[in-house]
Design an enzyme around this catalytic site. Structure first.
Site, PDB file in Angstrom:
ATOM      1  N   CYS A   1       0.315  11.224  -3.096  1.00 53.21           N
ATOM      2  CA  CYS A   1       1.115  10.000  -2.956  1.00 53.21           C
ATOM      3  C   CYS A   1       2.306  10.061  -3.927  1.00 53.21           C
ATOM      4  O   CYS A   1       2.351  10.909  -4.830  1.00 53.21           O
ATOM      5  CB  CYS A   1       0.253   8.770  -3.236  1.00 53.21           C
ATOM      6  SG  CYS A   1      -0.076   8.484  -4.978  1.00 53.21           S
TER       7      CYS A   1
ATOM      8  N   GLU B   1      -5.888  13.095  -8.040  1.00 51.88           N
ATOM      9  CA  GLU B   1      -4.936  14.003  -8.693  1.00 51.88           C
ATOM     10  C   GLU B   1      -4.683  13.575 -10.133  1.00 51.88           C
ATOM     11  O   GLU B   1      -4.650  14.384 -11.053  1.00 51.88           O
ATOM     12  CB  GLU B   1      -3.578  14.012  -7.968  1.00 51.88           C
ATOM     13  CG  GLU B   1      -3.600  14.533  -6.553  1.00 51.88           C
ATOM     14  CD  GLU B   1      -3.863  13.457  -5.505  1.00 51.88           C
ATOM     15  OE1 GLU B   1      -4.647  12.518  -5.787  1.00 51.88           O
ATOM     16  OE2 GLU B   1      -3.293  13.556  -4.409  1.00 51.88           O
TER      17      GLU B   1
HETATM   18  N1  THU Z   1      -5.749   8.589  -3.051  1.00 53.21           N
HETATM   19  C1  THU Z   1      -5.761   9.672  -3.871  1.00 53.21           C
HETATM   20  O1  THU Z   1      -6.740   9.898  -4.602  1.00 53.21           O
HETATM   21  N2  THU Z   1      -4.679  10.483  -3.884  1.00 53.21           N
HETATM   22  C2  THU Z   1      -3.570  10.298  -3.128  1.00 53.21           C
HETATM   23  O2  THU Z   1      -2.607  11.030  -3.285  1.00 53.21           O
HETATM   24  C3  THU Z   1      -3.530   9.232  -2.136  1.00 53.21           C
HETATM   25  C4  THU Z   1      -4.639   8.255  -2.176  1.00 53.21           C
HETATM   26  C5  THU Z   1      -6.916   7.697  -3.058  1.00 53.21           C
HETATM   27  C6  THU Z   1      -6.647   6.332  -3.623  1.00 53.21           C
HETATM   28  C7  THU Z   1      -7.707   5.509  -2.939  1.00 53.21           C
HETATM   29  O3  THU Z   1      -8.913   5.621  -3.670  1.00 53.21           O
HETATM   30  C8  THU Z   1      -7.896   6.194  -1.601  1.00 53.21           C
HETATM   31  O4  THU Z   1      -7.355   7.498  -1.741  1.00 53.21           O
HETATM   32  C9  THU Z   1      -7.210   5.497  -0.428  1.00 53.21           C
HETATM   33  O5  THU Z   1      -5.874   5.248  -0.691  1.00 53.21           O
END
Ligand code: THU
Length: 160
Positions: free
Chosen positions: A112, A75
């Protein structure tokens, strides 16, 4: 003492077919971005696409690092890509999708906390909500009309 209750509504589309043409296009870009995720550690791919007010679509995907705290969410890659390449153009919507190489995910995965905070900042800059569309391994697509709905009592620059 009193209670203040806050609730929010969100849309559930039965599949991408129900989306507008523009949103479909944005979601397809996010799905395409799953291929560009660099996620050798988590095996969790995140694809994102931001639509700007001028119609331009900006892609992003999560980028991991052997030094785990340096991993960057899809994101934020998409939003920073948009901000870096199209300054002063408001983001209107973001599509987010995921692929967990270890198991299918049957419910929408929402951004997140850190990404919610970043989306909120861009809403504040342009004083304009950013719609959030979420899709995982089931056909349903969820639409949240503003990140403020999923970031209640948020922190912003007005406190500084
Ligand atoms: N991740 C995202 O790209 N977006 C989120 O909102 C949550 C987590 C990614 C970070 C990491 O590369 C993987 O997902 C596992 O946490």
């Amino acid at each position: 003492m009193d209670y203040i209750e806050q609730s929010f509504r969100f849309k559930v589309y039965s599949s991408v077919d129900e989306l507008s043409l523009q949103d479909k296009e944005m979601m397809f870009m996010a799905i395409q971005q799953l291929e560009y995720a660099y996620a050798p550690y988590s095996k969790f791919h995140v694809g994102a696409a931001v639509r700007l007010e001028n119609g331009v679509l900006c892609p992003g995907s999560n980028q991991e690092n052997a030094s785990y705290p340096l991993c960057m969410c899809g994101e934020r890659v998409a939003l920073y890509n948009a901000a870096a390449n199209h300054p002063n153009v408001a983001p209107q919507a973001i599509a987010i999708t995921i692929r967990n190489q270890k198991m299918p995910i049957q419910k929408p995965v929402s951004p997140c906390g850190a990404c919610r905070q970043v989306i909120s900042e861009y809403e504040n800059i342009y004083q304009s909500p950013i719609r959030i569309l979420l899709k995982s391994d089931v056909p349903e697509v969820i639409e949240i009309s503003s990140v403020k709905d999923i970031l209640p009592l948020g922190f912003d620059g007005s406190f500084l």
